[in-house]
Design a protein around this motif. Structure first.
Motif, PDB file in Angstrom:
ATOM      1  N   ASN A 178       0.786  -1.242   0.000  1.00  0.00           N
ATOM      2  CA  ASN A 178       0.000   0.000   0.000  1.00  0.00           C
ATOM      3  C   ASN A 178       0.816   1.290   0.000  1.00  0.00           C
ATOM      4  O   ASN A 178       0.263   2.338  -0.271  1.00  0.00           O
ATOM      5  CB  ASN A 178      -1.002   0.019   1.149  1.00  0.00           C
ATOM      6  CG  ASN A 178      -0.354  -0.079   2.496  1.00  0.00           C
ATOM      7  OD1 ASN A 178       0.839   0.135   2.652  1.00  0.00           O
ATOM      8  ND2 ASN A 178      -1.138  -0.419   3.495  1.00  0.00           N
ATOM      9  N   ASN A 179       2.111   1.268   0.318  1.00  0.00           N
ATOM     10  CA  ASN A 179       2.876   2.515   0.279  1.00  0.00           C
ATOM     11  C   ASN A 179       4.381   2.253   0.174  1.00  0.00           C
ATOM     12  O   ASN A 179       4.856   1.167   0.502  1.00  0.00           O
ATOM     13  CB  ASN A 179       2.591   3.383   1.500  1.00  0.00           C
ATOM     14  CG  ASN A 179       3.369   2.938   2.715  1.00  0.00           C
ATOM     15  OD1 ASN A 179       3.206   1.811   3.177  1.00  0.00           O
ATOM     16  ND2 ASN A 179       4.223   3.798   3.221  1.00  0.00           N
ATOM     17  N   ALA A 180       5.092   3.276  -0.276  1.00  0.00           N
ATOM     18  CA  ALA A 180       6.552   3.249  -0.291  1.00  0.00           C
ATOM     19  C   ALA A 180       7.039   4.634   0.095  1.00  0.00           C
ATOM     20  O   ALA A 180       6.509   5.643  -0.363  1.00  0.00           O
ATOM     21  CB  ALA A 180       7.073   2.882  -1.668  1.00  0.00           C
ATOM     22  N   GLU A 181       8.042   4.663   0.975  1.00  0.00           N
ATOM     23  CA  GLU A 181       8.631   5.935   1.377  1.00  0.00           C
ATOM     24  C   GLU A 181      10.114   5.922   1.032  1.00  0.00           C
ATOM     25  O   GLU A 181      10.840   5.002   1.397  1.00  0.00           O
ATOM     26  CB  GLU A 181       8.470   6.168   2.876  1.00  0.00           C
ATOM     27  CG  GLU A 181       9.052   7.515   3.308  1.00  0.00           C
ATOM     28  CD  GLU A 181       8.916   7.753   4.792  1.00  0.00           C
ATOM     29  OE1 GLU A 181       9.931   7.609   5.507  1.00  0.00           O
ATOM     30  OE2 GLU A 181       7.791   8.082   5.219  1.00  0.00           O
ATOM     31  N   ILE A 219      -7.508   2.730  -2.549  1.00  0.00           N
ATOM     32  CA  ILE A 219      -8.545   1.851  -3.094  1.00  0.00           C
ATOM     33  C   ILE A 219      -9.877   2.411  -2.608  1.00  0.00           C
ATOM     34  O   ILE A 219     -10.200   2.323  -1.418  1.00  0.00           O
ATOM     35  CB  ILE A 219      -8.359   0.396  -2.627  1.00  0.00           C
ATOM     36  CG1 ILE A 219      -6.988  -0.103  -3.074  1.00  0.00           C
ATOM     37  CG2 ILE A 219      -9.476  -0.486  -3.163  1.00  0.00           C
ATOM     38  CD1 ILE A 219      -6.593  -1.435  -2.488  1.00  0.00           C
ATOM     39  N   PRO A 220     -10.639   3.029  -3.493  1.00  0.00           N
ATOM     40  CA  PRO A 220     -11.869   3.699  -3.068  1.00  0.00           C
ATOM     41  C   PRO A 220     -13.015   2.735  -2.778  1.00  0.00           C
ATOM     42  O   PRO A 220     -13.046   1.618  -3.294  1.00  0.00           O
ATOM     43  CB  PRO A 220     -12.202   4.571  -4.274  1.00  0.00           C
ATOM     44  CG  PRO A 220     -11.670   3.794  -5.431  1.00  0.00           C
ATOM     45  CD  PRO A 220     -10.409   3.132  -4.923  1.00  0.00           C
ATOM     46  N   ASP A 262     -12.449  10.263  -8.465  1.00  0.00           N
ATOM     47  CA  ASP A 262     -11.829  11.132  -9.466  1.00  0.00           C
ATOM     48  C   ASP A 262     -10.816  11.999  -8.740  1.00  0.00           C
ATOM     49  O   ASP A 262     -10.748  12.005  -7.505  1.00  0.00           O
ATOM     50  CB  ASP A 262     -12.862  11.962 -10.238  1.00  0.00           C
ATOM     51  CG  ASP A 262     -13.645  12.933  -9.376  1.00  0.00           C
ATOM     52  OD1 ASP A 262     -13.067  13.545  -8.446  1.00  0.00           O
ATOM     53  OD2 ASP A 262     -14.850  13.106  -9.630  1.00  0.00           O
ATOM     54  N   ASN A 263     -10.005  12.727  -9.496  1.00  0.00           N
ATOM     55  CA  ASN A 263      -8.934  13.509  -8.888  1.00  0.00           C
ATOM     56  C   ASN A 263      -9.457  14.533  -7.885  1.00  0.00           C
ATOM     57  O   ASN A 263      -8.871  14.729  -6.823  1.00  0.00           O
ATOM     58  CB  ASN A 263      -8.096  14.195  -9.967  1.00  0.00           C
ATOM     59  CG  ASN A 263      -7.196  13.218 -10.695  1.00  0.00           C
ATOM     60  OD1 ASN A 263      -6.762  12.218 -10.135  1.00  0.00           O
ATOM     61  ND2 ASN A 263      -6.932  13.494 -11.955  1.00  0.00           N
ATOM     62  N   LEU A 286      -8.606   2.848  -8.961  1.00  0.00           N
ATOM     63  CA  LEU A 286      -7.415   2.924  -8.132  1.00  0.00           C
ATOM     64  C   LEU A 286      -6.880   4.354  -8.132  1.00  0.00           C
ATOM     65  O   LEU A 286      -6.993   5.067  -9.135  1.00  0.00           O
ATOM     66  CB  LEU A 286      -6.348   1.976  -8.705  1.00  0.00           C
ATOM     67  CG  LEU A 286      -5.238   1.495  -7.797  1.00  0.00           C
ATOM     68  CD1 LEU A 286      -5.796   0.768  -6.571  1.00  0.00           C
ATOM     69  CD2 LEU A 286      -4.326   0.549  -8.568  1.00  0.00           C
ATOM     70  N   GLY A 287      -6.320   4.767  -7.014  1.00  0.00           N
ATOM     71  CA  GLY A 287      -5.741   6.102  -6.934  1.00  0.00           C
ATOM     72  C   GLY A 287      -4.392   6.053  -6.250  1.00  0.00           C
ATOM     73  O   GLY A 287      -3.986   5.026  -5.696  1.00  0.00           O
ATOM     74  N   ALA A 288      -3.685   7.160  -6.294  1.00  0.00           N
ATOM     75  CA  ALA A 288      -2.391   7.274  -5.624  1.00  0.00           C
ATOM     76  C   ALA A 288      -2.229   8.699  -5.118  1.00  0.00           C
ATOM     77  O   ALA A 288      -2.627   9.652  -5.785  1.00  0.00           O
ATOM     78  CB  ALA A 288      -1.262   6.926  -6.575  1.00  0.00           C
TER      79      ALA A 288
END
Length: 186
Positions: free
Chosen positions: A76-79, A93-94, A99-100, A155-157
């Motif tokens: 789910n994430n990367a730092e 994940i909605p 939308d943006n 999907l979003g980021a």
């Protein structure tokens, strides 16, 4: 006159000396939990799909960045970080349509709960892969940076980057290159 015994004090000093010398060596041997990244390294995030492919990627533009393993969960994430500047990509994940603009508004509420704030209204941004998103400034806790959101299908980021003002300004072009490299597979 009372008899003074120094062996107890000497033993305590010996134990502290051993701990003071050995613990840094053990820490160094175990590593810092960071992985140095080469220029051009592609980091993939999200739940693995068929063939072991993760759906969201970004590229590290220059050497000197490290992946913070303890603060990353590639599902789910990367730092990644460099010189006190941190870039964090989170997969969204909605539960409903996405939308943006909806993601930006929701993200703003989440950021404000952590004591930071999005600066001004967002502006449009397009990645090298042609994906549209929204971006804007970010400030809080003595740090400055940027926030960017992207959506595609279901999907979003979100990408946040922040650090002390001087460090962030120095690395701003590299941060922007990472943001513009984000891709969400359809």
């Amino acid at each position: 006159m009372a008899r003074v015994r120094w062996w107890g004090t000497g033993l305590v000093v010996l134990v502290l000396l051993i701990l003071g010398l050995l613990l840094p060596l053990v820490d160094k041997a175990l590593g810092s939990g960071e992985t140095a990244l080469a220029a051009g390294t592609v980091i993939a995030v999200g739940t693995e799909r068929a063939g072991g492919v993760r759906p969201v990627t970004f590229t590290v533009p220059a050497a000197g960045w490290v992946l913070n393993e303890a603060r990353s969960s590639l599902t789910n994430n990367a730092e990644v970080s460099r010189d006190e500047v941190m870039v964090n990509l989170n997969v969204v994940i909605p539960l409903g349509s996405l939308d943006n603009r909806k993601l930006w508004d929701g993200f703003g509420r989440i950021v404000s709960m952590g004591g930071a704030r999005l600066l001004g209204g967002p502006s449009a941004v397009t990645t090298r892969h042609g994906m549209a998103g929204l971006t804007g400034g970010l400030a809080g806790h003595g740090k400055v940076g940027s926030a960017t959101v992207f959506t595609r299908d279901d999907l979003g980021a979100t990408v946040t980057a922040s650090g002390p003002p001087d460090a962030y300004r120095t690395l701003a072009d590299q941060v922007r290159a990472m943001v513009l490299s984000v891709e969400i597979a359809p």
